[in-house]
Write a protein that holds these residues in place. Structure first.
Motif, PDB file in Angstrom:
ATOM      1  N   ARG A 175     -15.434  -3.232  -4.638  1.00  0.00           N
ATOM      2  CA  ARG A 175     -15.132  -3.104  -3.212  1.00  0.00           C
ATOM      3  C   ARG A 175     -16.437  -3.192  -2.443  1.00  0.00           C
ATOM      4  O   ARG A 175     -17.325  -2.354  -2.614  1.00  0.00           O
TER       5      ARG A 175
ATOM      6  N   PHE B 280      -3.028  -4.809   8.519  1.00  0.00           N
ATOM      7  CA  PHE B 280      -2.335  -5.639   9.509  1.00  0.00           C
ATOM      8  C   PHE B 280      -1.491  -4.737  10.417  1.00  0.00           C
ATOM      9  O   PHE B 280      -0.782  -3.853   9.938  1.00  0.00           O
TER      10      PHE B 280
ATOM     11  N   SER C  63       1.250   4.341   2.557  1.00  0.00           N
ATOM     12  CA  SER C  63       1.895   4.293   3.875  1.00  0.00           C
ATOM     13  C   SER C  63       3.301   4.874   3.834  1.00  0.00           C
ATOM     14  O   SER C  63       3.757   5.463   4.811  1.00  0.00           O
TER      15      SER C  63
ATOM     16  N   GLU D 260      -2.988  -6.234   0.704  1.00  0.00           N
ATOM     17  CA  GLU D 260      -2.512  -4.858   0.506  1.00  0.00           C
ATOM     18  C   GLU D 260      -1.892  -4.302   1.790  1.00  0.00           C
ATOM     19  O   GLU D 260      -2.384  -3.313   2.345  1.00  0.00           O
TER      20      GLU D 260
ATOM     21  N   THR E 225     -10.118   5.780  10.865  1.00  0.00           N
ATOM     22  CA  THR E 225      -9.493   4.809   9.958  1.00  0.00           C
ATOM     23  C   THR E 225     -10.326   3.528   9.870  1.00  0.00           C
ATOM     24  O   THR E 225      -9.856   2.494   9.426  1.00  0.00           O
TER      25      THR E 225
ATOM     26  N   SER F 272       0.848  -1.187   0.000  1.00  0.00           N
ATOM     27  CA  SER F 272       0.000   0.000   0.000  1.00  0.00           C
ATOM     28  C   SER F 272       0.891   1.248   0.000  1.00  0.00           C
ATOM     29  O   SER F 272       1.451   1.631   1.034  1.00  0.00           O
TER      30      SER F 272
ATOM     31  N   HIS G 163     -13.288  -6.871  -3.559  1.00  0.00           N
ATOM     32  CA  HIS G 163     -12.245  -6.207  -2.774  1.00  0.00           C
ATOM     33  C   HIS G 163     -12.819  -5.816  -1.424  1.00  0.00           C
ATOM     34  O   HIS G 163     -13.978  -5.403  -1.325  1.00  0.00           O
TER      35      HIS G 163
ATOM     36  N   ARG H 226       0.344  11.787  13.240  1.00  0.00           N
ATOM     37  CA  ARG H 226      -0.456  10.704  13.842  1.00  0.00           C
ATOM     38  C   ARG H 226      -0.827  10.964  15.316  1.00  0.00           C
ATOM     39  O   ARG H 226      -1.982  10.734  15.705  1.00  0.00           O
TER      40      ARG H 226
ATOM     41  N   ASP I 130      -0.525  -1.231  -4.316  1.00  0.00           N
ATOM     42  CA  ASP I 130      -1.899  -0.729  -4.189  1.00  0.00           C
ATOM     43  C   ASP I 130      -1.802   0.790  -4.233  1.00  0.00           C
ATOM     44  O   ASP I 130      -1.125   1.381  -3.391  1.00  0.00           O
TER      45      ASP I 130
ATOM     46  N   GLY J  80       0.374  -2.186   4.267  1.00  0.00           N
ATOM     47  CA  GLY J  80       1.150  -0.953   4.254  1.00  0.00           C
ATOM     48  C   GLY J  80       1.991  -0.906   5.514  1.00  0.00           C
ATOM     49  O   GLY J  80       3.162  -1.267   5.525  1.00  0.00           O
TER      50      GLY J  80
ATOM     51  N   GLY K 180      -5.690  -4.279   3.369  1.00  0.00           N
ATOM     52  CA  GLY K 180      -4.543  -4.187   4.286  1.00  0.00           C
ATOM     53  C   GLY K 180      -5.031  -4.052   5.714  1.00  0.00           C
ATOM     54  O   GLY K 180      -6.091  -4.569   6.054  1.00  0.00           O
TER      55      GLY K 180
ATOM     56  N   ALA L 177      -7.243   1.659  -6.161  1.00  0.00           N
ATOM     57  CA  ALA L 177      -8.418   1.830  -5.298  1.00  0.00           C
ATOM     58  C   ALA L 177      -8.715   3.320  -5.115  1.00  0.00           C
ATOM     59  O   ALA L 177      -8.050   4.172  -5.711  1.00  0.00           O
TER      60      ALA L 177
ATOM     61  N   MET M 148       2.186  11.782   5.300  1.00  0.00           N
ATOM     62  CA  MET M 148       1.172  12.740   5.748  1.00  0.00           C
ATOM     63  C   MET M 148       1.800  14.046   6.223  1.00  0.00           C
ATOM     64  O   MET M 148       1.111  14.899   6.807  1.00  0.00           O
TER      65      MET M 148
HETATM   66  N1  LLP Z   1      -5.740  -0.901   1.223  1.00  0.00           N
HETATM   67  C1  LLP Z   1      -6.596   0.136   1.233  1.00  0.00           C
HETATM   68  C2  LLP Z   1      -7.714   0.170   0.284  1.00  0.00           C
HETATM   69  C3  LLP Z   1      -6.423   1.189   2.159  1.00  0.00           C
HETATM   70  O1  LLP Z   1      -7.273   2.219   2.170  1.00  0.00           O
HETATM   71  C4  LLP Z   1      -5.345   1.140   3.079  1.00  0.00           C
HETATM   72  C5  LLP Z   1      -5.152   2.203   4.054  1.00  0.00           C
HETATM   73  C6  LLP Z   1      -4.464   0.029   3.008  1.00  0.00           C
HETATM   74  C7  LLP Z   1      -4.705  -0.969   2.071  1.00  0.00           C
HETATM   75  C8  LLP Z   1      -3.264  -0.109   3.893  1.00  0.00           C
HETATM   76  O2  LLP Z   1      -3.566  -0.118   5.260  1.00  0.00           O
HETATM   77  P1  LLP Z   1      -2.368  -0.509   6.267  1.00  0.00           P
HETATM   78  O3  LLP Z   1      -1.946  -1.909   5.955  1.00  0.00           O
HETATM   79  O4  LLP Z   1      -1.258   0.469   6.036  1.00  0.00           O
HETATM   80  O5  LLP Z   1      -2.922  -0.350   7.634  1.00  0.00           O
HETATM   81  N2  LLP Z   1      -3.282   7.479   8.217  1.00  0.00           N
HETATM   82  C9  LLP Z   1      -3.714   6.373   9.046  1.00  0.00           C
HETATM   83  C10 LLP Z   1      -3.979   5.130   8.234  1.00  0.00           C
HETATM   84  C11 LLP Z   1      -4.950   5.308   7.100  1.00  0.00           C
HETATM   85  C12 LLP Z   1      -5.059   4.086   6.252  1.00  0.00           C
HETATM   86  C13 LLP Z   1      -5.795   4.357   5.009  1.00  0.00           C
HETATM   87  N3  LLP Z   1      -5.927   3.210   4.148  1.00  0.00           N
HETATM   88  C14 LLP Z   1      -2.672   6.119  10.135  1.00  0.00           C
HETATM   89  O6  LLP Z   1      -1.700   6.874  10.220  1.00  0.00           O
HETATM   90  O7  LLP Z   1      -2.843   5.214  10.951  1.00  0.00           O
END
Ligand code: LLP
Length: 447
Positions: A149, A240, A61, A276, A162, A58, A197, A315, A79, A278, A238, A102, A391
């Motif tokens: 999705r 995890f 991230s 996916e 989130t 992703s 999705h 954050r 992604d 991140g 994603g 996405a 960010m």
């Molecule tokens: N796939 C999709 C469609 C997503 O929207 C996201 C994150 C991911 C994968 C990856 O999620 P991850 O594995 O990184 O948790 N700014 C926030 C997190 C926002 C996540 C948005 N989408 C933070 O700092 O915690």
């Protein structure tokens, strides 16, 4: 596990001494460990191996090209959620077919860029979006693939901002509408709808919400098959979790132990699984180095005022997120045994670690017991590799920080620190708009 550790009281990233690095590169600087990125990617790939997943990192991230190239070299797909991210993924050498696109608000220009790049799958967020992408594909004589999705209405038990898999969020199409969606749109010649999705939220600290979402989705996959539709892809999304406090997060194998059995029947039917991740890969592969500018004592609190703040890492201000903060150089009795909120060490004093921004939300840590710190000392903010630099903003006209990628004993600046010239680059030559002449004004839209 990551490759940041104290040696003789000095924080190292792999073989590189971070005090030396801060002196050379300045602060604030994000530092990423290539070995940690590789380790996390491999750990996830191994844990889910039985589901033979395609891993699409992703990009949001941590979109630095140095990081993307590291993951692309491991075979990762990507992604993406914007034309900018797509541009980065392609530049990193990821083939279009290993990219999933996405996002709820894809513009026509972005869709055309993605069609031209031959992206593997568009993850579709609404009926109207399907129609727009299908029409643009038809106009260009292109054929693309799409996954719907779905919103399974499952609570991922994470921060409200989130959470993406519950009914009141803007994401996905209600699972109950999936059959109707496929009835209307599957079989389109230019946008082949053959996948589903999911992305329920981020971070998701337990596998159980995935299990609930997958159980609901599996029933829909069965319904769709009975309706005569071909489903060849399931993207699990994603979310995890990462170990922001030592031992806080569960392991990739714990997620896989609960999730893979839910995927197995679909894998047996030949459905390709996409993940996916991140933050799982990037969060603990990065630290933020900041310098203490001032130590300030008020009647209520002791403040360590740094050159990094909410503009560098938002954050804590935005989500109340925890990041372990500790001096990058400390006395032997102050080397922290764990990345913990309240390390049990002698001689600590509660401090607020704050930045230079003119807002009271500008903090990196609050009421944190810390060893004695002086002006000029370097602090390390751990777990900053995900959603840190990505960010960051130029709020209060601070140029963006530098990013450094460490590989064993080598360190490379993979994004140079911005200058005042960079800050002003887009404002130097004001240009009058020719109101009433749309063709001329269109020049102002991005390439
Ligand atoms: N796939 C999709 C469609 C997503 O929207 C996201 C994150 C991911 C994968 C990856 O999620 P991850 O594995 O990184 O948790 N700014 C926030 C997190 C926002 C996540 C948005 N989408 C933070 O700092 O915690």
């Amino acid at each position: 596990m990551d490759h940041f550790s104290y040696r003789d009281g000095r924080l190292h990233c792999e073989e590189v001494d971070l005090i030396d690095l801060a002196r050379l590169a300045g602060t604030p600087t994000y530092v990423y460990s290539r070995a940690t990125l590789t380790h996390h990617y491999t750990r996830l790939a191994e844990a889910f191996a039985a589901a033979r997943p395609t891993i699409c990192f992703s990009v949001k991230s941590c979109p630095n090209l140095g990081v993307l190239r590291t993951l692309a070299a491991l075979g990762s797909g990507m992604d993406v959620v914007s034309g900018g991210e797509l541009c980065r993924a392609l530049l990193a050498g990821v083939p279009g077919e290993r990219i999933v696109y996405a996002g709820v608000g894809k513009t026509d220009a972005e869709i055309i860029e993605a069609l031209d790049a031959g992206v593997g799958t568009f993850n579709i967020e609404s009926e109207m979006e399907f129609q727009v992408i299908a029409a643009l594909a038809a106009e260009r004589g292109a054929t693309a693939r799409a996954a719907l999705r779905v919103n399974p209405d499952v609570d991922p038990a994470t921060h409200k901002y989130t959470t993406t898999g519950t009914a009141e969020t803007k994401f996905g199409v209600d699972l109950s509408r999936a059959r109707e969606f496929f009835r209307r749109f599957a079989g389109h010649r230019h946008l082949r709808l053959t996948g589903l999705h999911l992305h329920i939220g981020s971070p998701v600290a337990s596998p159980e919400p995935y299990v609930r979402a997958l159980e609901k989705t599996a029933a829909t996959v069965d319904d769709l098959a009975r309706d005569g539709h071909v489903i060849d892809t399931l993207d699990v999304g994603g979310g995890f979790g990462a170990d922001y406090r030592t031992g806080q997060s569960i392991l990739a194998s714990d997620y896989a132990a609960r999730i893979v059995p839910r995927l197995a029947p679909m894998v047996e039917r030949g459905i390709r699984i996409i993940l996916e991740p991140g933050r799982f890969i990037t969060a603990n592969a990065g630290v933020l180095l900041a310098s203490v500018q001032y130590v300030k004592q008020s009647t209520a609190k002791k403040f360590l005022v740094c050159d990094a703040g909410m503009h560098t890492l938002i954050r804590p201000a935005l989500y109340g997120a925890f990041h372990f903060v500790w001096p990058a150089s400390c006395a032997p009795q102050h080397v922290p045994p764990r990345r913990d909120e309240r390390p049990d060490l002698p001689g600590l004093e509660p401090c607020d670690v704050v930045g230079p921004i003119c807002e009271s939300s500008d903090f990196l840590a609050q009421d944190r017991p810390l060893p004695p710190v002086a002006r000029g000392d370097v602090l390390a903010v751990f777990g900053a590799g995900a959603y840190g630099m990505s960010m960051a903003s130029r709020y209060n006209s601070h140029p963006l920080p530098a990013e450094v990628l460490v590989d064993g004993p080598r360190a490379s600046v993979v994004r140079r620190r911005e200058t005042y010239d960079d800050l002003l680059a887009h404002e130097r030559e004001p240009r009058a708009l020719t109101i009433g002449n749309p063709a001329a004004d269109r020049r102002d839209t991005p390439p």
